[in-house]
Design a protein around this motif. Structure first.
Motif, short mmCIF file in Angstrom:
data_model
loop_
_atom_site.label_atom_id
_atom_site.label_comp_id
_atom_site.label_asym_id
_atom_site.label_seq_id
_atom_site.Cartn_x
_atom_site.Cartn_y
_atom_site.Cartn_z
N ASP A 8 -19.48 -58.44 10.42
CA ASP A 8 -20.29 -59.88 9.64
C ASP A 8 -21.80 -58.97 10.04
O ASP A 8 -22.58 -58.00 9.18
N LEU A 11 -22.70 -55.30 8.09
CA LEU A 11 -22.65 -56.22 6.79
C LEU A 11 -24.22 -55.67 6.81
O LEU A 11 -25.13 -56.09 5.45
N ARG A 15 -27.68 -54.53 4.28
CA ARG A 15 -27.81 -55.18 3.55
C ARG A 15 -29.27 -55.53 3.49
O ARG A 15 -30.48 -55.63 2.88
N VAL A 21 -24.23 -52.34 -1.72
CA VAL A 21 -23.36 -52.39 -0.41
C VAL A 21 -21.57 -52.97 -1.44
O VAL A 21 -21.22 -54.34 -1.11
N GLU A 23 -17.28 -54.34 -0.47
CA GLU A 23 -16.44 -54.45 0.63
C GLU A 23 -15.68 -53.95 -0.44
O GLU A 23 -14.55 -54.56 -0.73
N ARG A 28 -12.41 -54.87 6.66
CA ARG A 28 -12.61 -55.10 8.04
C ARG A 28 -11.00 -55.48 8.86
O ARG A 28 -11.42 -55.45 10.47
#
Length: 85
Positions: A8, A11, A15, A21, A23, A28
């Motif tokens: 988290d 990311l 951003r 970005v 995923e 993860r």
């Protein structure tokens, strides 16, 4: 040395810098824990992956290959600047 960022936090940091970005699949949880723990972090390495097209690079880095299991990196930066995690 530092503790690696959580998924988290990584990311959010990317951003927050204005990066686009994506995923990729289950990035993860796609890990190499069976090879031992990861860390501490000593630096960052950037390298060039020789494949044809972004999708091939992302798949190679996510899955690895017969001699080296994936993931091979934390993110792939495409030519257009998009970061694939």
């Amino acid at each position: 040395m530092t503790t690696p960022l959580t998924a988290d936090k990584l990311l959010k940091a990317l951003r927050d810098e204005g990066l686009h970005v994506i995923e990729h699949r289950s990035w993860r949880t796609n890990n190499r824990n069976h090879k031992g723990p990861w860390g501490p972090t000593h630096g960052v390495m950037i390298h060039h992956t020789v494949t044809t097209g972004t999708a091939s690079s992302v798949d190679l880095c996510y899955n690895g290959h017969s001699a080296l299991p994936g993931p091979l990196c934390h993110g792939v930066i495409a030519k257009d600047g998009t970061v694939y995690l």
